[in-house]
Enzyme design. Sequence first.
Site, PDB file in Angstrom:
ATOM      1  N   HIS A  69       0.819  -1.216   0.000  1.00 31.02           N
ATOM      2  CA  HIS A  69       0.000   0.000   0.000  1.00 31.02           C
ATOM      3  C   HIS A  69       0.855   1.270   0.000  1.00 31.02           C
ATOM      4  O   HIS A  69       0.318   2.381   0.054  1.00 31.02           O
ATOM      5  CB  HIS A  69      -0.931   0.007   1.212  1.00 31.02           C
ATOM      6  CG  HIS A  69      -0.238  -0.073   2.531  1.00 31.02           C
ATOM      7  ND1 HIS A  69       0.541  -1.145   2.899  1.00 31.02           N
ATOM      8  CD2 HIS A  69      -0.201   0.785   3.582  1.00 31.02           C
ATOM      9  CE1 HIS A  69       1.028  -0.947   4.106  1.00 31.02           C
ATOM     10  NE2 HIS A  69       0.598   0.224   4.546  1.00 31.02           N
ATOM     11  N   SER A  70       2.169   1.135  -0.119  1.00 31.47           N
ATOM     12  CA  SER A  70       3.068   2.289  -0.124  1.00 31.47           C
ATOM     13  C   SER A  70       3.128   2.920  -1.515  1.00 31.47           C
ATOM     14  O   SER A  70       3.433   2.236  -2.492  1.00 31.47           O
ATOM     15  CB  SER A  70       4.480   1.850   0.288  1.00 31.47           C
ATOM     16  OG  SER A  70       5.457   2.759  -0.178  1.00 31.47           O
TER      17      SER A  70
END
EC number: 5.99.1.4
Length: 200
Positions: A12-13
């Site tokens: 999710h970065s």
Amino acid sequence: MTSTIDYFFAPHSPWTYLGHARLVAMAEAAGATVRLKPMDLNQVFPVSGGLPLAKRAPQRQAYRLVELARFARHLQLPLNLQPRFFPVDGNAAARLILAVEAAHGTPQALAFAGRAMAAVWAQERDIADAAVLGGLLTEQGLPTTSLIDAAQGPEVQQRYEAFTQEAIASHVFGAPTYVVDGEMFWGQDRLDFVERALSR
């Protein structure tokens, strides 16, 4: 001698998303082996001085948006600066990446990781939702039920926890972090140095 890249990341970065395709291309060009090591940033940050986005100073949050837009333009990648589903829990996606790797190999896992990242940052999909993850598997031609079941099993969870603890022990403090033959590079903006290390 073949180089090895330990790839510590969180699906999710946004920074992992911005560097993912370039890392894969670099590894292929160099004939390097990528070892996928997703990690739980919620465990890494407290012991490394990092803060979740919502707890960072306003000026840091504002500049983050400037840098994300700048790199997205430079790399010509689609990116929603404030996607509908963010912050999002990336743990389910991280475990699923490991399940894909165990069943179908690293290239498929790398491809699925890229899909998960793009789902957040380019398509505004919720990667904490099992139905969304199942859809991403289907889009890649991978079996849904068996992989989602495997991702929830103890073996995958143990691997995920082991990679998180390895990251902490190796002084990794953010995503993405690339370790090339023992040398650490933090951030997708260090990929030029990764490429040089691979060429040595």
